[in-house]
Write a protein that holds these residues in place. Sequence first.
Motif, short mmCIF file in Angstrom:
data_model
loop_
_atom_site.label_atom_id
_atom_site.label_comp_id
_atom_site.label_asym_id
_atom_site.label_seq_id
_atom_site.Cartn_x
_atom_site.Cartn_y
_atom_site.Cartn_z
N ALA A 62 0.83 -1.21 0.00
CA ALA A 62 0.00 0.00 0.00
C ALA A 62 0.86 1.26 0.00
O ALA A 62 0.58 2.22 -0.73
CB ALA A 62 -0.93 -0.01 1.21
N LYS B 143 1.54 4.23 -2.98
CA LYS B 143 1.22 5.63 -2.72
C LYS B 143 2.43 6.56 -2.79
O LYS B 143 2.32 7.76 -2.56
CB LYS B 143 0.55 5.77 -1.35
CG LYS B 143 -0.89 5.27 -1.32
CD LYS B 143 -1.51 5.48 0.04
CE LYS B 143 -2.99 5.11 0.04
NZ LYS B 143 -3.78 6.07 -0.77
N GLU C 68 0.92 11.76 4.77
CA GLU C 68 -0.15 10.95 4.18
C GLU C 68 0.18 9.46 4.27
O GLU C 68 -0.69 8.64 4.57
CB GLU C 68 -0.35 11.35 2.71
CG GLU C 68 -0.92 12.74 2.52
CD GLU C 68 -0.96 13.15 1.06
OE1 GLU C 68 -0.67 12.30 0.19
OE2 GLU C 68 -1.25 14.33 0.78
N GLU D 211 -0.29 8.24 7.87
CA GLU D 211 -1.71 8.08 8.18
C GLU D 211 -2.27 6.82 7.50
O GLU D 211 -3.10 6.10 8.08
CB GLU D 211 -2.50 9.31 7.73
CG GLU D 211 -2.15 10.60 8.46
CD GLU D 211 -2.72 10.66 9.87
OE1 GLU D 211 -3.38 9.69 10.29
OE2 GLU D 211 -2.48 11.68 10.55
N CYS D 212 -1.80 6.55 6.29
CA CYS D 212 -2.25 5.37 5.55
C CYS D 212 -1.86 4.09 6.30
O CYS D 212 -2.70 3.20 6.50
CB CYS D 212 -1.62 5.36 4.15
SG CYS D 212 -1.91 3.84 3.21
N ASP E 264 -3.94 3.73 9.44
CA ASP E 264 -5.32 3.31 9.14
C ASP E 264 -5.39 1.80 8.89
O ASP E 264 -6.34 1.13 9.32
CB ASP E 264 -5.85 4.06 7.93
CG ASP E 264 -6.19 5.52 8.23
OD1 ASP E 264 -6.29 5.86 9.43
OD2 ASP E 264 -6.33 6.31 7.28
#
Length: 233
Positions: free
Chosen positions: A11, A15, A75, A78-79, A82
């Motif tokens: 992931a 990104k 970002e 945070e990804c 999460d």
Amino acid sequence: MNDLNKIITEALLKKGASLVGFAHLGDIEEEKTGGFRYGISIAVALNTDIMSRIENGPTKEYYSEYGRLNNLLNELGECAADILKSYGYKALPRTTKVVKQDEESLSTILPHKTVATRAGLGWIGKCALLVTKEFGSLVRLTTILTDAELEVGIPINESQCGNCSECQKYCPGDAIKGVNWKVGLNRDDYYNAFNCSKTARKLCDKIGIKERICGKCIIVCPWSKKYLKSKMG
């Protein structure tokens, strides 16, 4: 690599992360880790076109790149958090909103580079920056702390800079002492953060930017040059 490691890594790379590592932080004081025993280290490579043009000092382009990567790293942090939370784990992304530098010591309670070395992403150079074999020092970092028992990398506990002294030779602030880092060595024994900060402030004042950045030690590092050459042709 276990399933959760793989899910997080894929992931983050998708990104925009350049490197992702996983660390066990059991040998670090709990007051620094918030009681979390695992960490994820994320590195994003700096733009080579921009970095190849800072030989004479920082530029406004470099300042913009610095800010862009800070936002991207926030970002990414945070990804990862999460994802961890979706599996029922606790996670604390150490974003720029969370991490604050102590102006008296010019340090943070848990440097991103410390977690990166524990994850095996690289070592601390004589210039006090993380050095990676893939990108040299041409990276910026962030960290996520978690209670998830992740599969971790092999820590790097000693410098691999050897006799190289390029960063010391070209440092405009005479901040680098030429001493090889190893785990447990006090930063002040190999690097003068105040000389660096003072010089960077002067360089940035000349071009009207509100930051303390220089970058000279980044681009003269042989590992950085190797990466730059591979990208610039």
